[in-house]
Motif scaffolding. Structure first.
Motif, PDB file in Angstrom:
ATOM      1  N   ALA A  73      48.245  32.981  45.101  1.00  0.00           N
ATOM      2  CA  ALA A  73      47.566  32.348  44.816  1.00  0.00           C
ATOM      3  C   ALA A  73      46.680  31.210  46.146  1.00  0.00           C
ATOM      4  O   ALA A  73      47.779  30.004  46.254  1.00  0.00           O
ATOM      5  CB  ALA A  73      47.385  31.694  43.259  1.00  0.00           C
ATOM      6  N   THR A  74      45.864  31.254  46.451  1.00  0.00           N
ATOM      7  CA  THR A  74      45.256  30.127  47.550  1.00  0.00           C
ATOM      8  C   THR A  74      44.058  30.020  47.789  1.00  0.00           C
ATOM      9  O   THR A  74      43.118  30.573  47.154  1.00  0.00           O
ATOM     10  CB  THR A  74      46.197  30.762  48.941  1.00  0.00           C
ATOM     11  N   PRO A  75      43.350  28.776  47.312  1.00  0.00           N
ATOM     12  CA  PRO A  75      42.271  28.205  47.566  1.00  0.00           C
ATOM     13  C   PRO A  75      41.875  28.612  49.819  1.00  0.00           C
ATOM     14  O   PRO A  75      42.406  28.793  50.371  1.00  0.00           O
ATOM     15  CB  PRO A  75      42.033  26.415  47.568  1.00  0.00           C
ATOM     16  N   VAL A  76      40.717  29.396  49.736  1.00  0.00           N
ATOM     17  CA  VAL A  76      40.232  29.982  50.691  1.00  0.00           C
ATOM     18  C   VAL A  76      39.143  28.889  51.142  1.00  0.00           C
ATOM     19  O   VAL A  76      38.027  28.608  50.620  1.00  0.00           O
ATOM     20  CB  VAL A  76      39.636  31.388  50.723  1.00  0.00           C
ATOM     21  N   PHE A  77      38.723  28.468  51.906  1.00  0.00           N
ATOM     22  CA  PHE A  77      37.893  27.167  52.979  1.00  0.00           C
ATOM     23  C   PHE A  77      37.507  26.506  51.862  1.00  0.00           C
ATOM     24  O   PHE A  77      37.212  24.578  52.722  1.00  0.00           O
ATOM     25  CB  PHE A  77      36.203  28.103  52.325  1.00  0.00           C
ATOM     26  N   SER A  78      37.723  26.295  50.320  1.00  0.00           N
ATOM     27  CA  SER A  78      37.446  24.721  49.867  1.00  0.00           C
ATOM     28  C   SER A  78      38.021  25.234  49.102  1.00  0.00           C
ATOM     29  O   SER A  78      38.907  26.154  48.392  1.00  0.00           O
ATOM     30  CB  SER A  78      35.818  24.560  49.229  1.00  0.00           C
ATOM     31  N   GLN A  79      38.047  23.778  47.866  1.00  0.00           N
ATOM     32  CA  GLN A  79      39.383  24.283  46.696  1.00  0.00           C
ATOM     33  C   GLN A  79      38.372  25.344  45.641  1.00  0.00           C
ATOM     34  O   GLN A  79      38.858  24.824  44.359  1.00  0.00           O
ATOM     35  CB  GLN A  79      39.584  22.483  45.963  1.00  0.00           C
ATOM     36  N   ASN A  80      36.991  24.914  46.188  1.00  0.00           N
ATOM     37  CA  ASN A  80      36.456  26.083  44.420  1.00  0.00           C
ATOM     38  C   ASN A  80      36.521  27.135  44.929  1.00  0.00           C
ATOM     39  O   ASN A  80      35.228  28.176  43.846  1.00  0.00           O
ATOM     40  CB  ASN A  80      34.916  25.515  44.494  1.00  0.00           C
ATOM     41  N   LEU A  81      36.726  27.779  45.924  1.00  0.00           N
ATOM     42  CA  LEU A  81      37.209  29.512  45.786  1.00  0.00           C
ATOM     43  C   LEU A  81      38.364  29.468  46.200  1.00  0.00           C
ATOM     44  O   LEU A  81      39.100  29.157  47.235  1.00  0.00           O
ATOM     45  CB  LEU A  81      36.302  29.779  47.366  1.00  0.00           C
ATOM     46  N   TRP A  82      38.558  30.582  44.901  1.00  0.00           N
ATOM     47  CA  TRP A  82      40.403  31.481  45.160  1.00  0.00           C
ATOM     48  C   TRP A  82      40.857  31.985  45.274  1.00  0.00           C
ATOM     49  O   TRP A  82      39.764  33.028  44.919  1.00  0.00           O
ATOM     50  CB  TRP A  82      40.980  30.238  43.971  1.00  0.00           C
ATOM     51  N   ILE A  83      41.803  32.944  46.102  1.00  0.00           N
ATOM     52  CA  ILE A  83      41.838  34.390  45.611  1.00  0.00           C
ATOM     53  C   ILE A  83      43.711  34.498  45.344  1.00  0.00           C
ATOM     54  O   ILE A  83      44.117  33.400  45.801  1.00  0.00           O
ATOM     55  CB  ILE A  83      41.649  35.273  47.556  1.00  0.00           C
ATOM     56  N   THR A  84      43.544  35.023  44.787  1.00  0.00           N
ATOM     57  CA  THR A  84      45.037  35.440  43.862  1.00  0.00           C
ATOM     58  C   THR A  84      44.876  37.084  44.622  1.00  0.00           C
ATOM     59  O   THR A  84      44.024  37.980  44.407  1.00  0.00           O
ATOM     60  CB  THR A  84      44.504  35.359  42.279  1.00  0.00           C
ATOM     61  N   ALA A  85      46.280  37.641  44.890  1.00  0.00           N
ATOM     62  CA  ALA A  85      46.598  38.674  45.170  1.00  0.00           C
ATOM     63  C   ALA A  85      48.195  39.146  44.549  1.00  0.00           C
ATOM     64  O   ALA A  85      48.902  38.250  44.398  1.00  0.00           O
ATOM     65  CB  ALA A  85      46.598  39.330  46.688  1.00  0.00           C
ATOM     66  N   GLY A  86      48.237  39.999  43.642  1.00  0.00           N
ATOM     67  CA  GLY A  86      50.040  40.381  43.705  1.00  0.00           C
ATOM     68  C   GLY A  86      50.138  41.897  43.475  1.00  0.00           C
ATOM     69  O   GLY A  86      48.763  42.915  43.703  1.00  0.00           O
ATOM     70  N   PHE A  87      50.723  41.843  43.655  1.00  0.00           N
ATOM     71  CA  PHE A  87      51.612  42.875  42.733  1.00  0.00           C
ATOM     72  C   PHE A  87      52.704  43.458  41.559  1.00  0.00           C
ATOM     73  O   PHE A  87      53.094  42.591  41.617  1.00  0.00           O
ATOM     74  CB  PHE A  87      52.928  43.454  43.981  1.00  0.00           C
ATOM     75  N   GLU A  88      52.068  44.603  40.621  1.00  0.00           N
ATOM     76  CA  GLU A  88      52.693  44.784  39.512  1.00  0.00           C
ATOM     77  C   GLU A  88      54.192  46.293  39.270  1.00  0.00           C
ATOM     78  O   GLU A  88      52.816  47.093  39.690  1.00  0.00           O
ATOM     79  CB  GLU A  88      52.173  44.352  38.173  1.00  0.00           C
ATOM     80  N   GLY A  89      54.970  45.632  39.358  1.00  0.00           N
ATOM     81  CA  GLY A  89      55.185  47.581  39.184  1.00  0.00           C
ATOM     82  C   GLY A  89      56.124  47.030  37.702  1.00  0.00           C
ATOM     83  O   GLY A  89      56.585  46.242  37.513  1.00  0.00           O
TER      84      GLY A  89
END
Length: 177
Positions: A73-89
């Motif tokens: 998980a990381t903010p993108v452009f500002s602390q108000n916009l976050w992107i989360t990406a993951g893998f579950e298996g």
């Protein structure tokens, strides 16, 4: 995180009908930068067993579900916009002692979501793509078959935080098989 539950079926009239469930999970989160980016690692397993039919039945059914998660998980452009990406298996091993067969399956999920906050309001959109591989084997008849399924789960949410700990959220989700 460790948990164990024990359930008796009081409606069957047979005191031997029961289910035991065990859950064990370990999480490790590491902050990666000053902006709050983080990575999460999870390893876990669930094991469920039941008497399978009362005191006259000497067998037990067993279900085992080990799983893992890696999420960034990381903010993108500002602390108000976050992107989360993951893998579950994970795996599923289901042994039916009465019928004499064991089913095996495994799944892999790739998921991503975007969260945007404006004051006490928040918006989220996400997608989860799942692939499941089934490998059942009938032990009595030695019949084997394989099957693979794919599906998407799209999610859209809006929420309002009234006070810390009190949030109202509305979610729309659609699963496509």
């Amino acid at each position: 995180d460790a948990m164990q539950t024990y359930t008796r079926n009081h409606f069957s009239g047979d005191a031997a009908d029961f289910v035991r469930a065990y859950h064990l999970q370990a999480d490790y989160t590491r902050t990666l930068g000053e902006n709050g980016s983080s990575i999460l690692f999870t390893l876990g397993a669930e094991n469920i067993s039941d008497q399978g039919g009362g005191s006259a039945s000497p067998y037990r059914n067993h279900f085992t579900y080990p799983f893992m998660v890696v999420e960034y998980a990381t903010p993108v452009f500002s602390q108000n916009l976050w992107i989360t990406a993951g893998f579950e298996g994970g795996l599923s091993i289901e042994k039916n002692c009465e019928e004499g067969y064991t089913n095996h399956s495994n799944y892999q999920d790739l998921y991503a979501q975007i969260d945007y906050n404006i004051g006490k309001w928040g918006f989220m959109v996400g997608d989860r793509y799942r692939t499941i591989h089934f490998h059942p084997k009938q032990l009595k008849t030695e019949e084997k078959w394989k099957n693979t399924t794919h599906n998407h789960s799209y999610t859209l949410s809006i929420y309002h935080q009234f006070t810390p700990g009190n949030t109202l959220q509305g979610t729309f989700c659609r699963r496509i098989f």
